[in-house]
Design a protein around this motif. Structure first.
Motif, short mmCIF file in Angstrom:
data_model
loop_
_atom_site.label_atom_id
_atom_site.label_comp_id
_atom_site.label_asym_id
_atom_site.label_seq_id
_atom_site.Cartn_x
_atom_site.Cartn_y
_atom_site.Cartn_z
N LYS A 95 0.81 -1.23 0.00
CA LYS A 95 0.00 0.00 0.00
C LYS A 95 0.84 1.27 0.00
CE LYS A 95 -2.25 0.91 3.76
NZ LYS A 95 -3.26 0.84 4.86
N LYS A 96 1.97 1.25 0.69
CA LYS A 96 2.77 2.46 0.87
C LYS A 96 3.79 2.63 -0.25
CE LYS A 96 1.11 3.05 5.17
NZ LYS A 96 0.40 4.23 5.68
N ASN A 97 4.25 3.87 -0.42
CA ASN A 97 5.25 4.17 -1.45
C ASN A 97 6.62 4.52 -0.88
OD1 ASN A 97 3.86 3.79 -3.90
ND2 ASN A 97 2.76 5.72 -3.59
N ASN A 144 11.48 -7.18 -2.68
CA ASN A 144 10.51 -7.61 -3.67
C ASN A 144 9.59 -6.45 -4.06
OD1 ASN A 144 8.96 -9.81 -5.16
ND2 ASN A 144 7.37 -9.06 -3.78
N GLU A 145 9.12 -5.73 -3.08
CA GLU A 145 8.21 -4.61 -3.36
C GLU A 145 8.92 -3.50 -4.12
OE1 GLU A 145 4.47 -3.30 -3.62
OE2 GLU A 145 5.12 -5.20 -2.74
N GLU A 190 8.36 3.42 -8.52
CA GLU A 190 8.01 4.68 -7.84
C GLU A 190 8.23 4.59 -6.34
OE1 GLU A 190 4.19 2.25 -7.74
OE2 GLU A 190 5.89 2.55 -9.10
N LYS A 191 8.46 3.40 -5.81
CA LYS A 191 8.65 3.24 -4.38
C LYS A 191 10.12 3.46 -4.00
CE LYS A 191 4.65 0.32 -3.66
NZ LYS A 191 4.02 -0.70 -2.82
N SER A 247 16.38 2.62 -6.04
CA SER A 247 15.23 2.33 -5.18
C SER A 247 15.43 2.75 -3.72
CB SER A 247 14.90 0.84 -5.23
OG SER A 247 15.96 0.07 -4.70
N PHE A 248 16.60 3.33 -3.40
CA PHE A 248 16.82 3.73 -2.02
C PHE A 248 17.70 4.98 -1.93
CE2 PHE A 248 20.59 1.24 -2.88
CZ PHE A 248 21.59 1.88 -2.16
#
Length: 420
Positions: A284-286, A306-307, A313-314, A383-384
């Motif tokens: 649910k969260k980004n 994985n997410e 966009e996360k 991604s981070f």
């Protein structure tokens, strides 16, 4: 950033904390817990452990030192591995269950040492209700943990309280905090406001399915304790309760918590439910703000990675100065490796490969998980973001970090538009 912008960012944000988050409160880090175990193993008098238990602890510590040195050497000096209490728990459990899984490096003539220790334990003058390894584990959970997680200071939480009062008074939104910690730092810090909901109503576990119902809680923080808590207990009838108001004769397990990583008992409630809540929240969260966690739990890492791999966009924001102590970043000029944005120092994009390789090395290592070949090995540097702040510094700069998240979000949106 206006308050409604904060509300939007907070609605899209998941907070995740490890042991480093509670360090300013006086709670020990996992490596410090292991150091305390070593000191306790050297006591000849007034020790909670018997003589044979102390010998066994020393034996396990020597195994961990061996393995940590081996992993450090295997990395050609890139990483400096230091044993911690989770690894102690993992090896303790593997030795106990060695008939099904022989632990490395406990091989060859060392296995004879294990048998001799067990025989000595059984021949001690005092009677034992538990086997050698279960006895050590039980004493750690029931006695050592209370010492290790003693709270001496809660002042560092004040910026979080101020942020909530200044930015969330006109909204029903709640902060979602997930943690691997067993301490009571957040609960104690907000007990006067009753602002932290942990899944209990009238000291009985009911979970998080009805948290939107204000008859359950008026809290501002939903606190999901994935590995249980010092004040949880399981009764003989299976009920999960806060342990303070229950007689010991009705309690089956106290404290009810997961000790160490490795094989998780996620099929047992409430741990299964909490892990499912974590998985649903990741979907649910980004934005994932990860504070004081060193990523030595591949099971948790797999859910994060994985997410992140499925949704560009996360973004995960890693808040932890300790990670740079394990990699070569610590030897580099600050200006070369970090840049400043919104008064926050973050790792430069071209230097993120250091963190990527560090995380990949953990995921590949069979010591942390029995089926390491199934772990997600790679995380994209896009991604981070890595921010080398301590938890008290993080809370003091929370508003600036949320502003930074908002700007990075807008930049990502523009980048995605360009590639589309």
């Amino acid at each position: 950033m206006m308050k409604n912008d904060f509300t939007y960012i907070l609605k899209e944000t998941l907070f995740f904390t490890g042991a480093g988050f509670s360090k300013p409160a006086g709670c020990k880090l996992s490596s410090e817990m292991l150091e305390d175990i070593e000191k306790r193993s050297q006591l000849d008098r007034d020790s909670i452990f018997t003589k044979v238990e102390r010998k066994t602890i020393k034996f396990i510590l020597s195994c961990l030192e061996y393995h940590a040195s081996w992993r450090s050497l295997e990395s050609d000096g890139k990483y400096n591995y230091v044993p911690n209490i989770e690894e102690f728990a993992l090896l303790l459990r593997r030795i106990k269950n060695r008939e099904n899984l022989l632990p490395y490096p406990v091989t060859g003539n060392w296995s004879d040492k294990i048998t001799l220790l067990e025989q000595e334990f059984n021949n001690e003058s005092v009677s034992h209700e538990l086997d050698l390894y279960s006895s050590i584990e039980s004493k750690i959970k029931t006695k050592c943990y209370n010492d290790w997680l003693q709270i001496s200071n809660l002042d560092f939480i004040q910026p979080l309280r101020t942020f909530i009062n200044d930015n969330m008074s006109q909204t029903t939104e709640k902060l979602d905090f997930f943690t691997l910690n067993n301490d009571l730092v957040l609960e104690e810090a907000f007990k006067d406001e009753n602002a932290v909901y942990t899944g209990f109503v009238s000291n009985k576990w009911v979970g998080f399915d009805n948290i939107q119902d204000n008859s359950y809680t008026n809290s501002r923080i939903n606190y999901y304790k994935l590995h249980g808590s010092l004040d949880w207990a399981r009764m003989y009838d299976g009920t999960i309760v806060k342990s303070g108001n229950n007689s010991d004769e009705n309690i089956e397990i106290k404290p009810f918590l997961i000790f160490g990583h490795g094989v998780k008992i996620y099929t047992v409630e409430p741990f299964f439910n909490l892990l499912e809540e974590f998985r649903k929240s990741l979907i649910k969260k980004n934005y994932f703000i990860v504070v004081g966690y060193s990523f030595f739990d591949p099971h948790i890492n797999n859910l994060f990675f994985n997410e992140l791999s499925l949704h560009q966009e996360k973004i995960m924001f890693i808040i932890n100065p300790k990670i740079t102590e394990n990699i070569s970043v610590k030897n580099k000029d600050t200006g070369e490796y970090f840049e400043e944005r919104e008064s926050i120092k973050i790792l430069k994009k071209e230097k993120k490969s250091e963190i990527v390789n560090y995380l990949e090395n953990i995921q590949k290592n069979p010591f942390y998980s029995e089926n390491s070949e199934f772990n997600i090995k790679k995380i994209s540097s896009d991604s981070f973001e890595y921010i080398p702040l301590k938890s008290d510094e993080f809370l003091s700069n929370l508003k600036s970090i949320l502003v930074l998240i908002g700007k990075i979000k807008n930049e990502r949106v523009e980048q995605i538009k360009i590639f589309e």
